[in-house]
Write a protein that holds these residues in place. Sequence first.
Motif, mmCIF file in Angstrom:
data_model
loop_
_atom_site.group_PDB
_atom_site.id
_atom_site.type_symbol
_atom_site.label_atom_id
_atom_site.label_comp_id
_atom_site.label_asym_id
_atom_site.label_seq_id
_atom_site.Cartn_x
_atom_site.Cartn_y
_atom_site.Cartn_z
ATOM 1 N N LYS A 1 42.407 12.746 5.830
ATOM 2 C CA LYS A 1 42.906 12.007 6.630
ATOM 3 C C LYS A 1 41.831 11.463 6.796
ATOM 4 N N THR A 2 40.305 11.287 6.514
ATOM 5 C CA THR A 2 39.261 10.778 7.072
ATOM 6 C C THR A 2 38.542 10.328 5.965
ATOM 7 N N LEU A 3 38.123 10.901 5.000
ATOM 8 C CA LEU A 3 37.356 10.346 3.459
ATOM 9 C C LEU A 3 37.292 8.866 3.160
ATOM 10 N N VAL A 4 38.890 9.785 2.793
ATOM 11 C CA VAL A 4 39.505 8.176 1.834
ATOM 12 C C VAL A 4 39.638 7.159 2.553
ATOM 13 N N HIS A 5 40.083 7.450 4.014
ATOM 14 C CA HIS A 5 40.108 6.650 4.524
ATOM 15 C C HIS A 5 39.284 5.251 4.905
ATOM 16 N N LEU A 6 37.972 5.811 4.782
ATOM 17 C CA LEU A 6 36.232 5.187 5.590
ATOM 18 C C LEU A 6 36.588 3.197 4.374
ATOM 19 N N PRO A 7 36.058 2.564 5.032
ATOM 20 C CA PRO A 7 35.577 0.940 4.666
ATOM 21 C C PRO A 7 35.323 0.955 3.298
ATOM 22 N N GLY A 8 36.332 0.034 2.188
ATOM 23 C CA GLY A 8 35.839 0.135 0.707
ATOM 24 C C GLY A 8 36.149 1.595 0.135
ATOM 25 N N VAL A 9 36.091 2.626 0.387
ATOM 26 C CA VAL A 9 36.270 3.328 -0.090
ATOM 27 C C VAL A 9 37.477 4.008 -1.542
#
Length: 150
Positions: free
Chosen positions: A122-130
């Motif tokens: 829900k969070t890490l993979v949606h951080l900018p540019g990941v």
Amino acid sequence: MDETDWKILRTLQADPDLSINALSEHVGLSHTPCWRRLKRMEEDGVIRGRSLLLNERKLGLGVDVFANIRLSRHDSETLDAFESAVQSLPNIVECFLVGGESDYVLRVITGSIEEYERYLKKTLVHLPGVSSVNSSFAMRRVKLTSRLPI
């Protein structure tokens, strides 16, 4: 900085709860000069702040994860956006820009592996540019210190 400043820093690292009176006695200064040195080091940024260390396991946060992050782009806009987003996420307690296969290494603290899985999705993979996240789980902490080798 002179030897007295270094002595103040070593003393405070060993016992950050010392009163200014006890600190000044320990380093061989009177109260006011010791306080002035301490304030100057705070203003100069040598002392960045003081914090309280909590036992994460006793608070139900017993899973330490090291997330190696690769970004899809390396322009300053993407890097700035990623770093800014990381600042607002309390589960990420450390973030390092690194060289090598990963671009960043994050230390993430959660209550369980299942909680980390949800956080990842829900969070890490949606951080900018990941573009990818490779996670490693700490089995046991061998050493943790905030003391610098001064």
